[in-house]
Design an enzyme around this catalytic site. Structure first.
Site, PDB file in Angstrom:
ATOM      1  N   ARG A   1     -35.629  19.437  32.278  1.00 14.18           N
ATOM      2  CA  ARG A   1     -35.616  18.963  33.669  1.00 14.18           C
ATOM      3  C   ARG A   1     -36.813  19.528  34.436  1.00 14.18           C
ATOM      4  O   ARG A   1     -37.177  19.025  35.496  1.00 14.18           O
ATOM      5  CB  ARG A   1     -34.335  19.383  34.396  1.00 14.18           C
ATOM      6  CG  ARG A   1     -32.999  18.827  33.872  1.00 14.18           C
ATOM      7  CD  ARG A   1     -33.036  17.351  33.604  1.00 14.18           C
ATOM      8  NE  ARG A   1     -33.395  17.089  32.217  1.00 14.18           N
ATOM      9  CZ  ARG A   1     -33.721  15.897  31.761  1.00 14.18           C
ATOM     10  NH1 ARG A   1     -33.776  14.866  32.573  1.00 14.18           N
ATOM     11  NH2 ARG A   1     -34.032  15.728  30.486  1.00 14.18           N
TER      12      ARG A   1
ATOM     13  N   LYS B   1     -39.224   5.962  28.697  1.00 18.47           N
ATOM     14  CA  LYS B   1     -38.406   5.001  27.959  1.00 18.47           C
ATOM     15  C   LYS B   1     -37.961   3.841  28.850  1.00 18.47           C
ATOM     16  O   LYS B   1     -37.869   2.699  28.389  1.00 18.47           O
ATOM     17  CB  LYS B   1     -37.208   5.694  27.317  1.00 18.47           C
ATOM     18  CG  LYS B   1     -36.279   6.423  28.285  1.00 18.47           C
ATOM     19  CD  LYS B   1     -35.016   5.681  28.538  1.00 18.47           C
ATOM     20  CE  LYS B   1     -34.056   6.491  29.384  1.00 18.47           C
ATOM     21  NZ  LYS B   1     -32.886   5.733  29.812  1.00 18.47           N
ATOM     22  N   THR B   2     -37.704   4.098  30.133  1.00 18.94           N
ATOM     23  CA  THR B   2     -37.296   3.009  31.023  1.00 18.94           C
ATOM     24  C   THR B   2     -38.433   2.005  31.179  1.00 18.94           C
ATOM     25  O   THR B   2     -38.217   0.788  31.214  1.00 18.94           O
ATOM     26  CB  THR B   2     -36.869   3.559  32.391  1.00 18.94           C
ATOM     27  OG1 THR B   2     -35.834   4.521  32.217  1.00 18.94           O
ATOM     28  CG2 THR B   2     -36.367   2.443  33.294  1.00 18.94           C
TER      29      THR B   2
ATOM     30  N   ASP C   1     -29.545   0.560  26.841  1.00 19.28           N
ATOM     31  CA  ASP C   1     -30.100   1.822  27.338  1.00 19.28           C
ATOM     32  C   ASP C   1     -29.108   2.952  27.093  1.00 19.28           C
ATOM     33  O   ASP C   1     -27.892   2.731  27.063  1.00 19.28           O
ATOM     34  CB  ASP C   1     -30.397   1.688  28.841  1.00 19.28           C
ATOM     35  CG  ASP C   1     -31.284   2.814  29.356  1.00 19.28           C
ATOM     36  OD1 ASP C   1     -31.869   3.538  28.531  1.00 19.28           O
ATOM     37  OD2 ASP C   1     -31.394   2.960  30.589  1.00 19.28           O
ATOM     38  N   GLU C   2     -29.603   4.167  26.918  1.00 19.66           N
ATOM     39  CA  GLU C   2     -28.780   5.375  26.725  1.00 19.66           C
ATOM     40  C   GLU C   2     -27.783   5.190  25.577  1.00 19.66           C
ATOM     41  O   GLU C   2     -26.588   5.483  25.696  1.00 19.66           O
ATOM     42  CB  GLU C   2     -28.033   5.731  28.027  1.00 19.66           C
ATOM     43  CG  GLU C   2     -28.927   5.933  29.234  1.00 19.66           C
ATOM     44  CD  GLU C   2     -29.749   7.224  29.189  1.00 19.66           C
ATOM     45  OE1 GLU C   2     -29.666   7.953  28.179  1.00 19.66           O
ATOM     46  OE2 GLU C   2     -30.469   7.496  30.159  1.00 19.66           O
TER      47      GLU C   2
ATOM     48  N   GLN D   1     -30.192  14.278  23.628  1.00 23.76           N
ATOM     49  CA  GLN D   1     -29.626  14.321  24.975  1.00 23.76           C
ATOM     50  C   GLN D   1     -28.220  13.737  25.020  1.00 23.76           C
ATOM     51  O   GLN D   1     -27.744  13.316  26.086  1.00 23.76           O
ATOM     52  CB  GLN D   1     -30.534  13.569  25.963  1.00 23.76           C
ATOM     53  CG  GLN D   1     -31.893  14.211  26.152  1.00 23.76           C
ATOM     54  CD  GLN D   1     -32.667  13.591  27.301  1.00 23.76           C
ATOM     55  OE1 GLN D   1     -32.364  13.795  28.477  1.00 23.76           O
ATOM     56  NE2 GLN D   1     -33.695  12.833  26.969  1.00 23.76           N
TER      57      GLN D   1
END
Length: 799
Positions: free
Chosen positions: A637, A60-61, A252-253, A283
């Site tokens: 993770r 996504k980044t 973002d986020e 998340q």
């Protein structure tokens, strides 16, 4: 260095993009070549609202930064016309560097790429005079208070109001005010019920605090966003000017935004609607600090006609890990829905293992790590310690692993906080123990003589030091002499006398082999007032500190006396003082967000610990779903191997407590989980433990593994399957009504902890002493013992 400043940004934003620059948009776009179809769609959907629903490890980044580069490359906007918001300065720097690499040139003049707070500061400094109460207003040179200054100011207001600060600490008020500002509530906007918070003083103290900030020409961090929102709402012309300047907004986020951030973004984007929000509803794990997952869930209704683009191709984990995570999170009702997949084939299944107790769990994980490090697991080969992480739900779980790793000499690091024996509360407790064992330990004396507060300021300590120096005494002996000679007066003298007398008793008991050193340590912390200090502390981290103190007492059980324990800690900490480059990482699940490791261990998957009983009690179904999202974050993770473990017993206050495996284990898809059998569990031999079992339901396989295989266990399994979902509760207004029917000394019953005695009452909260120790519980969750049904408790014992 660029000389681009804020005024340049406004001038650039106001000017239209020249035709010549727009014509340059025909330049090649090689940065699009490496994108998958979903990422490319996200980059090229430039007009109108876009929600980029990006799963863990889906790039996504990359998509977000490529979108910025695409806007600049096509000439759709100047750098000063793009508002890009992140949550950390580090993320903002990385984003700017990535855009520069994509374009092959330095990106100058992007002053609006930053955090919510840093951008809000720039806006407020241009319009500071519009913020005020009619008589006072901010000036552009306003200062921003840090947390210490904020608490100091609140403490002054509490004392001025003749409020008992011990019962109503400034830190609790700071947390309350911050929660109001996260919801964009000024003092005049508080609901009537919430005005009465903080013993009826909440609204008045909040108003006085805001007034005092104006007098000081200052703000706190919560003001930065709240003032901006109120500025935009009260001055449409100001809002319009900012809407005209920001042609494109990227966030973002987005799943971690609170109410104030949400309102800030909606106001700025309401005109042109060119907003792209990147986030993952699965998340969203920061509800405890104000984040609202509902912000991302209602994006399509907030911005009708929005495009929702799902990034589902994962570049991090194996198919088994992704399937396990997807199967788990599917149980959440409040989600938009997506399914992660990968082109990678094969890989290890998620491993599940039960242990007799938490010590066995720590030993087994330590042995597994050594096996990986030594190359004794053929499937994965030899692994560096840096490739391995242990992710826990609560920081107090770290102690068992730290102790085990120090004992076997396994290097480790704690990420997101200090190591267990380096935490402030542990150092304080250890200083008490050191002084009780060795009254000549002046360093320990200096650390704790005024912890908790005993009215012994710097001058009093200097008086003790002078007395000790002149008479050639230790500081503890100097304190005794200071009291005896009357060199110190007032309340401080009385408190110092009590302290020295208590230390004398504790020293005598430390030398007496008939006195249990574990009980002595508990008594020292209780009689000194240190435990009560943290029990009365209303800050969010106070419960965690109390749990750490419990773990410290638990660690003492492995040693013959206090002296042996203190020597052990000193030696292992000294041996571990050297710099290590290859270390196992230990952290909480919250601290692990955004990180990834080839091998991940997830210990402590037990109901009450994970999901957290406190989260479920306070937030009901909403809290349970956030805990499930936290479990999803933990599993994702891992890149190559994830191991989930639970313990059948944990020792609390010297007593063993049985526990159920986490309900999340039931939700893992069986086809992607391998159940392991530890040797010797429940008396089983190594040979029996090594026997393979035919595939069956996870619980049956766990039972065959002798993890839990008794009538009590089966009863609890049946009951856990029949468990009703928790009722959603939104605790906003403190209501003392439920507590009114109770008095100190009453016997009560709690579904989990059994019968107990009420030791204290504060509004709607009870402090109850159960067989397992003291618990702080909302009054609505207990009932009088006389009304509790008979026969429940003993039937719930699994073994």
């Amino acid at each position: 260095m660029s000389n681009f400043d804020d005024s340049d940004a406004f001038e650039a934003a106001a000017a239209p993009v020249p035709l010549s620059q727009r014509a340059i948009g025909a330049r090649p776009v090689p940065y699009l070549d490496g994108l998958n179809p979903a990422q490319r769609a996200a980059v090229e959907a430039l007009d109108g609202p876009v929600l980029l629903l990006a799963g863990a490890g889906t790039g996504k980044t990359r998509a977000l930064t490529t979108r910025i580069a695409h806007l600049l490359n096509l000439g759709r906007a100047r750098p000063g016309q793009i508002l890009a918001v992140t949550f950390t300065n580090k993320a903002a720097r990385e984003m700017k560097e990535r855009v520069a690499r994509l374009l092959g040139e330095a990106v100058e003049g992007m002053p609006w790429l930053g955090t919510f707070h840093s951008i809000s500061v720039k806006i407020l400094r241009r319009h500071a005079e519009l913020i005020g109460d009619g008589e006072l207003h901010l000036k552009p040179s306003f200062t921003i208070l840090d947390t210490d200054d904020q608490i100091r100011l609140l403490r002054q207001l509490i004392l001025a109001g003749n409020i008992d600060e011990k019962r109503w600490p400034a830190r609790q008020l700071a947390h309350l005010i911050d929660s109001w500002k996260n919801r964009c509530l000024s003092p005049s906007q508080l609901p009537r019920g919430e005005e009465r918070a903080f013993d009826g003083w909440g609204g008045r103290l909040y108003a006085a605090y805001q007034r005092r900030l104006l007098e000081l020409n200052a703000t706190d961090f919560g003001d930065l966003l709240m003032h901006c929102v109120h500025l935009f709402q009260a001055h449409p012309d100001v809002l319009r000017s900012w809407q005209d300047r920001f042609r494109y907004i990227l966030v973002d986020e987005y799943q971690d935004t609170n109410v104030a951030q949400y309102m800030w973004l909606r106001l700025l984007a309401s005109a042109h609607r060119n907003i792209c929000c990147v986030g993952d509803d699965d998340q969203s794990i920061y509800g405890w600090r104000g984040a609202e997952v509902g912000n991302i869930l209602r994006f399509e209704s907030d911005f009708p006609g929005a495009q929702v683009i799902r990034l589902e191709q994962n570049y991090r984990s194996t198919p088994h890990i992704l399937a396990a995570a997807s199967g788990l999170i599917a149980a959440n009702r409040g989600r938009l829905g997506k399914t992660l997949w990968t082109e990678v084939e094969g890989g290890e299944k998620v491993r599940l293992i039960g242990h007799w107790d938490s010590e066995a769990e720590a030993r087994w994980i330590g042995e597994e790590i050594e096996a990986f490090h030594g190359g004794h697991r053929a499937a994965l080969g030899r692994r560096n310690l840096n490739d391995i992480a242990i992710l826990v739900r609560a920081s107090h779980q770290m102690r068992a692993f730290e102790d085990r790793f120090m004992t076997i000499g396994l290097p480790y690091r704690v990420i997101g906080g200090p190591r267990f024996y380096e935490r402030a509360e542990i150092r304080d407790a250890m200083a008490y123990f050191r002084l009780a064992v060795s009254p000549a330990d002046d360093l320990a004396f200096e650390r704790i003589v005024n912890v908790p507060k005993r009215g012994l300021g710097e001058k009093a300590v200097q008086t003790i030091q002078r007395e000790a120096r002149e008479r050639n005494l230790s500081l503890l002996e100097g304190a005794v002499s200071t009291v005896a000679t009357g060199a110190l007066g007032g309340k401080g003298a009385a408190a110092l006398r009590q302290f020295t007398e208590a230390m004398g008793r504790w020293h005598a008991d430390a030398l007496d082999s008939r006195v249990s050193h574990v009980e002595l340590a508990e008594r020292i912390l209780d009689e000194s007032g240190y435990t009560a200090m943290w029990q009365n502390d209303k800050s969010p981290d106070a419960p965690g500190r109390l749990e750490n103190l419990k773990e410290l007492i638990k660690a003492l059980e492995e040693f013959e006396n206090l002296q042996g324990f203190l020597e052990h800690v000193a030696l292992v900490m000294d041996n571990d003082s050297g710099e290590q480059t290859d270390e196992v990482s230990i952290m909480t699940l919250h601290a692990a967000k955004g990180l990834e490791y080839p091998i991940v261990f997830l210990p402590g998957w037990e109901d009450g610990l994970f999901p957290s009983q406190r989260s479920m009690d306070e937030s009901g179904l909403k809290g349970l779903e956030e805990e499930r999202r936290l479990a999803y974050v933990g599993i994702t993770r891992g890149r190559e191997l994830v191991t989930i473990s639970f313990a059948g017993n944990r020792r609390m206050y010297g007593q063993w407590q049985s526990s159920l495996p986490s309900r999340f284990i039931d939700e893992l898809p069986e086809d992607h989980v391998e159940v392991l059998t530890p040797p010797g569990l429940y008396g089983g031999g190594y040979g029996a433990a090594a026997q393979p079992f035919a595939p069956s339901a996870i619980h049956e396989r766990a039972a065959q593994s002798d993890v839990y295989n008794s009538p009590g266990w089966k009863r609890m399994q049946q009951r856990s399957a029949e468990r009703a979902q928790p009722v959603h509760r939104t605790p906003v207004v403190i209501d003392a009504e439920p507590a009114a029917r109770f008095s100190v000394g009453d016997r009560v019953f709690h579904q989990k902890f059994g019968n107990g005695t009420i030791m204290g009452i504060a509004e709607d909260t009870l402090t109850v002493e159960f067989a397992t120790g003291f618990k702080t519980i909302k009054a609505g969750y207990v009932q009088p013992a006389s009304q509790a049904g008979s026969g429940g408790a003993m039937d719930d014992v699994p073994f």
